[in-house]
Design a protein around this motif. Structure first.
Motif, PDB file in Angstrom:
ATOM      1  N   MET A   1      -1.670  11.270  -5.176  1.00 25.20           N
ATOM      2  CA  MET A   1      -1.487   9.929  -5.218  1.00 25.20           C
ATOM      3  C   MET A   1      -2.766   9.652  -6.300  1.00 25.20           C
ATOM      4  O   MET A   1      -3.639  10.247  -6.527  1.00 25.20           O
ATOM      5  CB  MET A   1      -2.135   9.322  -3.848  1.00 25.20           C
ATOM      6  CG  MET A   1      -0.995   9.854  -2.660  1.00 25.20           C
ATOM      7  SD  MET A   1      -1.660   9.282  -1.209  1.00 25.20           S
ATOM      8  CE  MET A   1      -1.065   7.590  -1.243  1.00 25.20           C
ATOM      9  N   VAL A   2      -2.642   8.521  -6.988  1.00 28.10           N
ATOM     10  CA  VAL A   2      -3.672   7.908  -7.935  1.00 28.10           C
ATOM     11  C   VAL A   2      -4.507   6.956  -7.247  1.00 28.10           C
ATOM     12  O   VAL A   2      -4.018   6.185  -6.619  1.00 28.10           O
ATOM     13  CB  VAL A   2      -2.852   7.308  -9.020  1.00 28.10           C
ATOM     14  CG1 VAL A   2      -3.814   6.648 -10.143  1.00 28.10           C
ATOM     15  CG2 VAL A   2      -2.044   8.381  -9.823  1.00 28.10           C
ATOM     16  N   LEU A   3      -5.753   7.217  -7.184  1.00 30.25           N
ATOM     17  CA  LEU A   3      -6.632   6.584  -6.406  1.00 30.25           C
ATOM     18  C   LEU A   3      -7.582   5.733  -7.207  1.00 30.25           C
ATOM     19  O   LEU A   3      -8.094   6.178  -8.328  1.00 30.25           O
ATOM     20  CB  LEU A   3      -7.692   7.290  -5.492  1.00 30.25           C
ATOM     21  CG  LEU A   3      -6.813   8.129  -4.424  1.00 30.25           C
ATOM     22  CD1 LEU A   3      -7.806   8.763  -3.474  1.00 30.25           C
ATOM     23  CD2 LEU A   3      -5.777   7.407  -3.686  1.00 30.25           C
ATOM     24  N   ARG A   4      -7.713   4.527  -7.123  1.00 27.86           N
ATOM     25  CA  ARG A   4      -8.786   3.641  -7.811  1.00 27.86           C
ATOM     26  C   ARG A   4      -9.867   3.135  -6.855  1.00 27.86           C
ATOM     27  O   ARG A   4      -9.752   2.165  -6.160  1.00 27.86           O
ATOM     28  CB  ARG A   4      -7.965   2.552  -8.157  1.00 27.86           C
ATOM     29  CG  ARG A   4      -7.005   2.832  -9.513  1.00 27.86           C
ATOM     30  CD  ARG A   4      -6.304   1.736 -10.011  1.00 27.86           C
ATOM     31  NE  ARG A   4      -5.230   2.167 -11.136  1.00 27.86           N
ATOM     32  CZ  ARG A   4      -4.186   2.713 -10.936  1.00 27.86           C
ATOM     33  NH1 ARG A   4      -3.649   2.774  -9.797  1.00 27.86           N
ATOM     34  NH2 ARG A   4      -3.380   3.220 -11.731  1.00 27.86           N
ATOM     35  N   PRO A   5     -10.891   4.024  -6.552  1.00 29.82           N
ATOM     36  CA  PRO A   5     -11.977   3.700  -5.500  1.00 29.82           C
ATOM     37  C   PRO A   5     -12.807   2.313  -6.079  1.00 29.82           C
ATOM     38  O   PRO A   5     -12.591   2.154  -7.187  1.00 29.82           O
ATOM     39  CB  PRO A   5     -12.999   4.909  -5.547  1.00 29.82           C
ATOM     40  CG  PRO A   5     -12.549   5.703  -6.712  1.00 29.82           C
ATOM     41  CD  PRO A   5     -11.091   5.408  -7.227  1.00 29.82           C
ATOM     42  N   PRO A   6     -13.229   1.417  -4.985  1.00 34.49           N
ATOM     43  CA  PRO A   6     -13.984   0.489  -5.467  1.00 34.49           C
ATOM     44  C   PRO A   6     -15.163   0.700  -6.200  1.00 34.49           C
ATOM     45  O   PRO A   6     -15.670   0.028  -6.978  1.00 34.49           O
ATOM     46  CB  PRO A   6     -14.718  -0.136  -3.917  1.00 34.49           C
ATOM     47  CG  PRO A   6     -13.756   0.643  -2.978  1.00 34.49           C
ATOM     48  CD  PRO A   6     -13.073   1.763  -3.452  1.00 34.49           C
ATOM     49  N   SER A   7     -15.507   2.136  -6.068  1.00 31.89           N
ATOM     50  CA  SER A   7     -16.891   2.453  -6.884  1.00 31.89           C
ATOM     51  C   SER A   7     -16.718   2.874  -8.456  1.00 31.89           C
ATOM     52  O   SER A   7     -17.414   2.945  -9.170  1.00 31.89           O
ATOM     53  CB  SER A   7     -17.431   3.741  -6.319  1.00 31.89           C
ATOM     54  OG  SER A   7     -16.694   4.632  -6.249  1.00 31.89           O
TER      55      SER A   7
ATOM     56  N   TRP B   1       0.967  12.870   6.282  1.00 37.84           N
ATOM     57  CA  TRP B   1       0.216  12.143   7.413  1.00 37.84           C
ATOM     58  C   TRP B   1      -1.232  11.937   6.925  1.00 37.84           C
ATOM     59  O   TRP B   1      -1.803  11.010   7.148  1.00 37.84           O
ATOM     60  CB  TRP B   1       0.295  12.907   8.627  1.00 37.84           C
ATOM     61  CG  TRP B   1      -0.397  13.987   9.139  1.00 37.84           C
ATOM     62  CD1 TRP B   1      -0.084  15.323   8.930  1.00 37.84           C
ATOM     63  CD2 TRP B   1      -1.924  14.187   9.559  1.00 37.84           C
ATOM     64  NE1 TRP B   1      -1.104  16.116   9.375  1.00 37.84           N
ATOM     65  CE2 TRP B   1      -2.102  15.627   9.771  1.00 37.84           C
ATOM     66  CE3 TRP B   1      -2.834  13.269  10.047  1.00 37.84           C
ATOM     67  CZ2 TRP B   1      -3.125  16.079  10.377  1.00 37.84           C
ATOM     68  CZ3 TRP B   1      -3.924  13.830  10.426  1.00 37.84           C
ATOM     69  CH2 TRP B   1      -4.219  15.136  10.721  1.00 37.84           C
ATOM     70  N   LEU B   2      -1.507  12.928   6.010  1.00 37.03           N
ATOM     71  CA  LEU B   2      -2.982  12.631   5.313  1.00 37.03           C
ATOM     72  C   LEU B   2      -2.843  11.773   4.156  1.00 37.03           C
ATOM     73  O   LEU B   2      -3.903  10.909   3.755  1.00 37.03           O
ATOM     74  CB  LEU B   2      -3.552  13.952   4.996  1.00 37.03           C
ATOM     75  CG  LEU B   2      -3.927  14.737   6.260  1.00 37.03           C
ATOM     76  CD1 LEU B   2      -4.511  16.309   5.700  1.00 37.03           C
ATOM     77  CD2 LEU B   2      -4.836  14.276   7.255  1.00 37.03           C
ATOM     78  N   ASP B   3      -1.671  11.488   3.552  1.00 37.41           N
ATOM     79  CA  ASP B   3      -1.368  10.432   2.535  1.00 37.41           C
ATOM     80  C   ASP B   3      -1.683   9.242   3.194  1.00 37.41           C
ATOM     81  O   ASP B   3      -1.986   8.426   2.502  1.00 37.41           O
ATOM     82  CB  ASP B   3      -0.055  10.361   2.214  1.00 37.41           C
ATOM     83  CG  ASP B   3       0.543  11.577   1.287  1.00 37.41           C
ATOM     84  OD1 ASP B   3      -0.370  12.453   0.784  1.00 37.41           O
ATOM     85  OD2 ASP B   3       1.513  11.581   0.746  1.00 37.41           O
TER      86      ASP B   3
ATOM     87  N   ALA C   1       5.606   3.953  -1.288  1.00 38.24           N
ATOM     88  CA  ALA C   1       5.935   4.297  -2.626  1.00 38.24           C
ATOM     89  C   ALA C   1       4.975   5.152  -3.417  1.00 38.24           C
ATOM     90  O   ALA C   1       5.160   5.981  -4.034  1.00 38.24           O
ATOM     91  CB  ALA C   1       6.193   2.892  -3.520  1.00 38.24           C
ATOM     92  N   LEU C   2       3.652   5.048  -3.102  1.00 42.07           N
ATOM     93  CA  LEU C   2       2.594   5.737  -3.596  1.00 42.07           C
ATOM     94  C   LEU C   2       2.809   7.171  -3.029  1.00 42.07           C
ATOM     95  O   LEU C   2       2.043   7.945  -3.570  1.00 42.07           O
ATOM     96  CB  LEU C   2       1.155   4.859  -3.574  1.00 42.07           C
ATOM     97  CG  LEU C   2       1.075   3.759  -4.276  1.00 42.07           C
ATOM     98  CD1 LEU C   2      -0.160   3.256  -3.766  1.00 42.07           C
ATOM     99  CD2 LEU C   2       1.053   4.066  -5.582  1.00 42.07           C
TER     100      LEU C   2
ATOM    101  N   ALA D   1      11.057  -1.883  -2.263  1.00 41.94           N
ATOM    102  CA  ALA D   1      11.968  -3.046  -1.953  1.00 41.94           C
ATOM    103  C   ALA D   1      12.937  -2.760  -0.781  1.00 41.94           C
ATOM    104  O   ALA D   1      13.752  -3.739  -0.456  1.00 41.94           O
ATOM    105  CB  ALA D   1      12.769  -3.321  -3.516  1.00 41.94           C
ATOM    106  N   GLN D   2      12.988  -1.377  -0.656  1.00 43.51           N
ATOM    107  CA  GLN D   2      13.974  -1.072   0.406  1.00 43.51           C
ATOM    108  C   GLN D   2      13.480  -0.612   1.727  1.00 43.51           C
ATOM    109  O   GLN D   2      14.075  -0.037   2.588  1.00 43.51           O
ATOM    110  CB  GLN D   2      14.874  -0.142  -0.082  1.00 43.51           C
ATOM    111  CG  GLN D   2      15.886  -0.398  -1.414  1.00 43.51           C
ATOM    112  CD  GLN D   2      17.211   0.325  -1.533  1.00 43.51           C
ATOM    113  OE1 GLN D   2      17.982   0.039  -0.720  1.00 43.51           O
ATOM    114  NE2 GLN D   2      17.020   1.102  -2.665  1.00 43.51           N
ATOM    115  N   VAL D   3      11.988  -0.913   1.984  1.00 43.63           N
ATOM    116  CA  VAL D   3      11.506  -0.517   3.187  1.00 43.63           C
ATOM    117  C   VAL D   3      11.225  -1.701   3.602  1.00 43.63           C
ATOM    118  O   VAL D   3      10.165  -2.545   3.266  1.00 43.63           O
ATOM    119  CB  VAL D   3      10.285   0.348   2.852  1.00 43.63           C
ATOM    120  CG1 VAL D   3       9.587   0.779   4.327  1.00 43.63           C
ATOM    121  CG2 VAL D   3      10.729   1.458   2.070  1.00 43.63           C
TER     122      VAL D   3
END
Ligand SMILES: [Zn+2]
Length: 197
Positions: free
Chosen positions: A1-7, A19-21, A48-49, A57-59
């Motif tokens: 997963m690509v993360l963009r933390p607030p920091s 489940w950890l995703d 999706a991520l 769009a299909q969920v």
């Protein structure tokens, strides 16, 4: 997963299992600053991520499924922390997982040809199916060979949780290019100037 933390900054993080995703989508208490599930469509966007890579769009997610998803996720945070700290797991948490796992999950289907078969998920799907797949993954992981491999990143004030699926079981960091390198830099700095913290 690509993360963009607030920091700030962007990095790739593989939590190791579905489940950890879900924990990456936010959490209770002090984790609420990372909350990304504000509207039903946000749970589809998470799908999706995640490693499911569903077409959002299909969920179809209802308001009730969004609330159930956040309840499940917050319970999974507690479960993950109990596992990491070798604490007992409250029976309410086990029930939460069981209830989410009871309805039909996402249905897998085989696509491709010999030599290049792949698994796809049958769409459209509902939020309930999505959450069932997440909960069934909890059961698969915790009853499987990697049950004692739920770990917290060793990075200073990181807190990301992953399943260590490495063969030697020696994964320490959420991502080497983030906490792994930061930790190296910290250690170096502290070695050079032990009094200047
Ligand atoms: Zn980390």
């Amino acid at each position: 997963m690509v993360l963009r933390p607030p920091s700030g900054g962007v990095f790739r993080f593989d939590p190791g299992t579905l489940w950890l995703d879900l924990l990456v989508s936010g959490g209770p208490g002090e984790l609420s600053v990372f909350e990304t599930l504000h509207a039903p469509a946000d749970l589809a966007a998470w799908a999706a991520l995640s490693r499911l890579r569903l077409d959002p769009a299909q969920v179809r997610v209802s308001q009730g499924e969004l609330a159930a998803g956040k309840r499940l996720r917050d319970g999974l945070w507690e479960l993950a922390r109990a596992l990491i700290h070798h604490d007992p797991v409250r029976p309410e948490l086990t029930s939460l997982v069981d209830e989410a796992a009871a309805p039909p999950s996402l249905a897998p289907r085989l696509r491709g040809a010999p030599g290049g078969f792949r698994r796809e998920w049958t769409l459209p799907a509902t939020g309930t199916q999505l959450l069932s797949s997440v909960a069934r993954d909890v059961i698969d992981v915790l009853s499987g060979p990697h049950a004692d491999r739920v770990r917290e990143c060793g990075g200073h004030r990181c807190g990301l949780v992953f399943l260590d699926t490495s063969r030697p079981g020696s994964r320490r960091w959420c991502a080497m290019q983030r906490c792994g390198n930061r930790s190296k830099v910290r250690a170096l700095r502290e070695r050079r100037a032990p009094d200047a913290r």
